[in-house]
Structures are given as structure tokens and as C-alpha cells.
Design a protein around this motif. Structure first.
Motif, PDB file in Angstrom:
ATOM      1  N   UNK A 194      27.875 -21.692  13.610  1.00 44.74           N
ATOM      2  CA  UNK A 194      27.148 -20.770  14.225  1.00 44.74           C
ATOM      3  C   UNK A 194      26.528 -19.675  13.048  1.00 44.74           C
ATOM      4  N   UNK A 195      27.073 -19.892  11.831  1.00 43.30           N
ATOM      5  CA  UNK A 195      26.782 -19.022  10.623  1.00 43.30           C
ATOM      6  C   UNK A 195      25.754 -19.706   9.863  1.00 43.30           C
ATOM      7  N   UNK A 196      25.349 -21.039  10.138  1.00 49.56           N
ATOM      8  CA  UNK A 196      24.448 -21.745   9.284  1.00 49.56           C
ATOM      9  C   UNK A 196      23.236 -22.265   9.972  1.00 49.56           C
ATOM     10  N   UNK A 197      22.394 -22.715   9.462  1.00 49.28           N
ATOM     11  CA  UNK A 197      21.103 -23.318   9.766  1.00 49.28           C
ATOM     12  C   UNK A 197      21.758 -24.253  10.967  1.00 49.28           C
ATOM     13  N   UNK A 198      20.587 -24.303  12.057  1.00 48.53           N
ATOM     14  CA  UNK A 198      20.881 -25.120  13.233  1.00 48.53           C
ATOM     15  C   UNK A 198      20.705 -26.618  12.942  1.00 48.53           C
ATOM     16  N   UNK A 199      21.528 -27.269  13.472  1.00 50.82           N
ATOM     17  CA  UNK A 199      21.703 -28.771  13.499  1.00 50.82           C
ATOM     18  C   UNK A 199      21.630 -29.394  14.931  1.00 50.82           C
ATOM     19  N   UNK A 200      20.888 -30.234  15.145  1.00 55.40           N
ATOM     20  CA  UNK A 200      20.901 -30.861  16.559  1.00 55.40           C
ATOM     21  C   UNK A 200      20.581 -32.506  16.320  1.00 55.40           C
ATOM     22  N   UNK A 201      20.863 -33.018  17.468  1.00 54.34           N
ATOM     23  CA  UNK A 201      20.829 -34.561  17.620  1.00 54.34           C
ATOM     24  C   UNK A 201      19.042 -34.802  17.217  1.00 54.34           C
ATOM     25  N   UNK A 202      18.823 -35.692  16.365  1.00 54.93           N
ATOM     26  CA  UNK A 202      17.411 -36.000  16.352  1.00 54.93           C
ATOM     27  C   UNK A 202      17.010 -35.336  15.041  1.00 54.93           C
ATOM     28  N   UNK A 203      17.502 -34.424  14.387  1.00 52.39           N
ATOM     29  CA  UNK A 203      17.144 -33.780  13.356  1.00 52.39           C
ATOM     30  C   UNK A 203      17.195 -34.676  12.114  1.00 52.39           C
ATOM     31  N   UNK A 204      16.330 -34.713  11.368  1.00 51.64           N
ATOM     32  CA  UNK A 204      16.438 -35.267  10.043  1.00 51.64           C
ATOM     33  C   UNK A 204      16.704 -34.148   9.131  1.00 51.64           C
ATOM     34  N   UNK A 205      17.686 -34.367   8.195  1.00 54.15           N
ATOM     35  CA  UNK A 205      18.323 -33.463   7.262  1.00 54.15           C
ATOM     36  C   UNK A 205      18.597 -33.906   6.058  1.00 54.15           C
ATOM     37  N   UNK A 206      18.503 -32.965   5.025  1.00 57.50           N
ATOM     38  CA  UNK A 206      18.836 -33.330   3.712  1.00 57.50           C
ATOM     39  C   UNK A 206      20.209 -32.490   3.512  1.00 57.50           C
ATOM     40  N   UNK A 207      21.208 -33.325   3.017  1.00 58.58           N
ATOM     41  CA  UNK A 207      22.593 -32.689   2.989  1.00 58.58           C
ATOM     42  C   UNK A 207      23.328 -33.063   1.695  1.00 58.58           C
ATOM     43  N   UNK A 208      24.600 -32.360   1.803  1.00 57.42           N
ATOM     44  CA  UNK A 208      25.718 -32.899   0.531  1.00 57.42           C
ATOM     45  C   UNK A 208      26.795 -33.003   1.458  1.00 57.42           C
ATOM     46  N   UNK A 209      27.700 -33.928   0.925  1.00 63.03           N
ATOM     47  CA  UNK A 209      29.151 -34.181   1.533  1.00 63.03           C
ATOM     48  C   UNK A 209      30.054 -33.545   0.516  1.00 63.03           C
ATOM     49  N   UNK A 210      31.370 -32.893   0.945  1.00 67.25           N
ATOM     50  CA  UNK A 210      32.279 -32.301   0.006  1.00 67.25           C
ATOM     51  C   UNK A 210      33.769 -33.077   0.633  1.00 67.25           C
ATOM     52  N   UNK A 211      34.296 -33.681  -0.155  1.00 64.04           N
ATOM     53  CA  UNK A 211      35.648 -34.393   0.175  1.00 64.04           C
ATOM     54  C   UNK A 211      36.590 -33.288   0.149  1.00 64.04           C
ATOM     55  N   UNK A 212      37.465 -33.657   1.005  1.00 60.89           N
ATOM     56  CA  UNK A 212      38.701 -32.501   1.651  1.00 60.89           C
ATOM     57  C   UNK A 212      39.978 -33.317   1.360  1.00 60.89           C
ATOM     58  N   UNK A 213      40.801 -32.963   0.338  1.00 62.76           N
ATOM     59  CA  UNK A 213      42.064 -33.531   0.227  1.00 62.76           C
ATOM     60  C   UNK A 213      43.039 -33.488   1.482  1.00 62.76           C
ATOM     61  N   UNK A 214      42.827 -32.446   2.382  1.00 71.31           N
ATOM     62  CA  UNK A 214      43.509 -32.310   3.838  1.00 71.31           C
ATOM     63  C   UNK A 214      42.884 -33.136   4.810  1.00 71.31           C
ATOM     64  N   UNK A 215      41.825 -33.760   4.366  1.00 69.65           N
ATOM     65  CA  UNK A 215      41.335 -34.539   5.771  1.00 69.65           C
ATOM     66  C   UNK A 215      40.386 -35.763   4.939  1.00 69.65           C
ATOM     67  N   UNK A 216      40.146 -36.747   6.010  1.00 67.28           N
ATOM     68  CA  UNK A 216      39.646 -38.019   5.688  1.00 67.28           C
ATOM     69  C   UNK A 216      38.108 -37.690   5.999  1.00 67.28           C
ATOM     70  N   UNK A 217      37.774 -36.737   6.576  1.00 63.50           N
ATOM     71  CA  UNK A 217      36.426 -36.532   7.133  1.00 63.50           C
ATOM     72  C   UNK A 217      35.925 -35.340   6.101  1.00 63.50           C
ATOM     73  N   UNK A 218      34.799 -36.006   5.502  1.00 59.43           N
ATOM     74  CA  UNK A 218      33.964 -34.937   4.454  1.00 59.43           C
ATOM     75  C   UNK A 218      33.339 -33.778   4.992  1.00 59.43           C
ATOM     76  N   UNK A 219      33.229 -32.648   4.548  1.00 54.54           N
ATOM     77  CA  UNK A 219      32.460 -31.499   4.967  1.00 54.54           C
ATOM     78  C   UNK A 219      31.011 -31.561   4.772  1.00 54.54           C
ATOM     79  N   UNK A 220      30.503 -31.275   5.775  1.00 53.86           N
ATOM     80  CA  UNK A 220      28.686 -31.192   5.557  1.00 53.86           C
ATOM     81  C   UNK A 220      28.306 -29.810   5.128  1.00 53.86           C
ATOM     82  N   UNK A 221      27.553 -29.619   4.002  1.00 56.74           N
ATOM     83  CA  UNK A 221      26.967 -28.673   3.264  1.00 56.74           C
ATOM     84  C   UNK A 221      25.739 -28.721   2.935  1.00 56.74           C
TER      85      UNK A 221
END
Length: 205
Positions: A35-62
Motif C-alpha cells: 500500500x505504500x508503493x506504486x500500484x501493481x496489478x495482474x497484467x501490468x508490464x513492469x521494470x523491476x529489481x529483485x533483492x535476495x533475502x537470507x531469511x527467505x528463498x523468495x526474493x524481494x520485489x523492489x
């Protein structure tokens, strides 16, 4: 990198799990405080970065930036586009490495939607997907009775051809479906017929 969002799931607070199709992978990512960031929705084409997280196998979208299309504010086109992209998630679920066909297919469709009717464009592009996956049954053998189809034809899920009498479903003149399968064109089908084919597509790709 760039990709298309094919699924979003809400988790605790405003966090989201976002699935993204790129040209060579399908990423399942975690987005904090959606809710604090730009809106994302199904169908959107996005430019993005991924950040690895040692506490999770799932990368963070940023660093998400939406790449907009000039038809994105046309309600009917956006609705049909999102319905189609939502079908990609169950179809490609559990796939990690993927060839660039699917990404390029969506790129082509996004371009077609600039001028073309949404349902017609999506149904035509879907034929390319079936052909790529070896699921386009252009030999016209009925799924149910396994006999050749000649004059009139019906379609069931995945555009599999059947005899109208075998399913008691809507029948089409053979040449119309033959044109669709061979030329990837709905030019001979009227709007009512296109709507029927669209509803078949929505059953799953």
C-alpha cells in the motif's frame, strides 16, 4: 529487468506475493507494504529489481516501474487483457526456466491491442500458443468419436475440434475454423461467434 505480472496474492498487512513472467523465467517475489508503493496489478508490464533475502528463498520485489500501454485506460481492452494473463499462472505454475516464446507472445499481443478488438486479438494469439505447444489439432479429428470432421465443427476447451452432434454445442461452418487454425485469423467470424470462442478460451489455456 522487465516482465508481466501474472498473479498477485495478498498476505499479512499490505504485503503481496507477486508472480512475474520474464523472457527466461517465472519469478515468485515478495513485496513489502504494497500500500505504500506504486500500484501493481495482474497484467501490468513492469521494470523491476529483485533483492535476495537470507531469511527467505523468495526474493524481494523492489524499484517497480510500470511500463504503460496507450490502451491501458480502455476498460474493455484492459479487462480482456487481464483475464487472459490470469490464465498464464495456472498454465505455467511450477515452471521456473522458460523460453522467451511466452514473453514475446505477450509483447506481440500488447502491440496488436493498439488497433485490434481485444477478444479477437487474444483468440488469434492463443492459436499461436497452441501451435507452439503442439496442441493445435488442425487434423480435425473429433476428440470424442475420433472420426474426421468435414462440414460443420464445434470447439471445446483448448480449441479441441469435435463434431457438433457429439457435444450438442455451438456449431461453426468448417471454413471459418480452418481459417482461424491455419491463418490465425477470425476474419470470417461475427461478433457473436467470437464471443463464444472467447468463453471457451476462458475455461483455461
Amino acid at each position: 529487468m522487465q516482465g508481466y505480472i501474472i498473479d498477485i496474492k495478498s498476505v499479512r498487512d499490505d504485503d503481496l506475493i507477486v508472480t512475474i513472467l520474464t523472457d527466461d523465467s517465472i519469478y515468485t517475489t515478495y513485496r513489502f507494504y504494497g500500500g505504500r508503493h506504486s500500484t501493481v496489478n495482474v497484467g501490468y508490464k513492469i521494470d523491476f529489481e529483485l533483492e535476495s533475502n537470507l531469511k527467505s528463498t523468495m526474493p524481494r520485489l523492489k524499484d517497480v516501474l510500470q511500463i504503460s500501454f496507450n490502451w491501458i485506460f480502455i476498460k474493455e481492452k484492459l479487462y480482456c487483457w487481464q483475464r487472459f494473463l490470469k490464465l498464464f499462472y495456472p498454465h505455467l505454475k511450477d515452471v521456473e526456466d522458460i523460453d522467451d516464446f511466452y514473453f514475446n507472445l505477450l509483447e506481440e499481443l500488447a502491440h496488436k491491442l493498439i488497433k485490434q478488438d481485444a477478444k479477437r486479438a487474444i483468440c488469434e494469439i492463443y492459436i499461436k500458443l497452441l501451435e507452439h505447444e503442439g496442441r493445435l489439432h488442425s487434423e480435425y479429428i473429433c476428440l470424442l468419436c475420433e472420426q474426421e470432421i468435414k462440414d460443420e465443427i464445434s470447439l471445446v476447451r483448448s480449441f479441441h475440434p469435435v463434431h457438433p452432434n457429439c457435444t450438442y454445442s455451438k456449431k461453426f461452418e468448417f471454413y471459418k475454423i480452418d481459417e482461424l487454425f491455419k491463418e490465425k485469423s477470425l476474419i470470417f467470424l461475427d461478433d457473436e461467434e467470437v464471443e463464444y470462442i472467447w468463453q471457451i478460451l476462458l475455461q483455461g489455456i
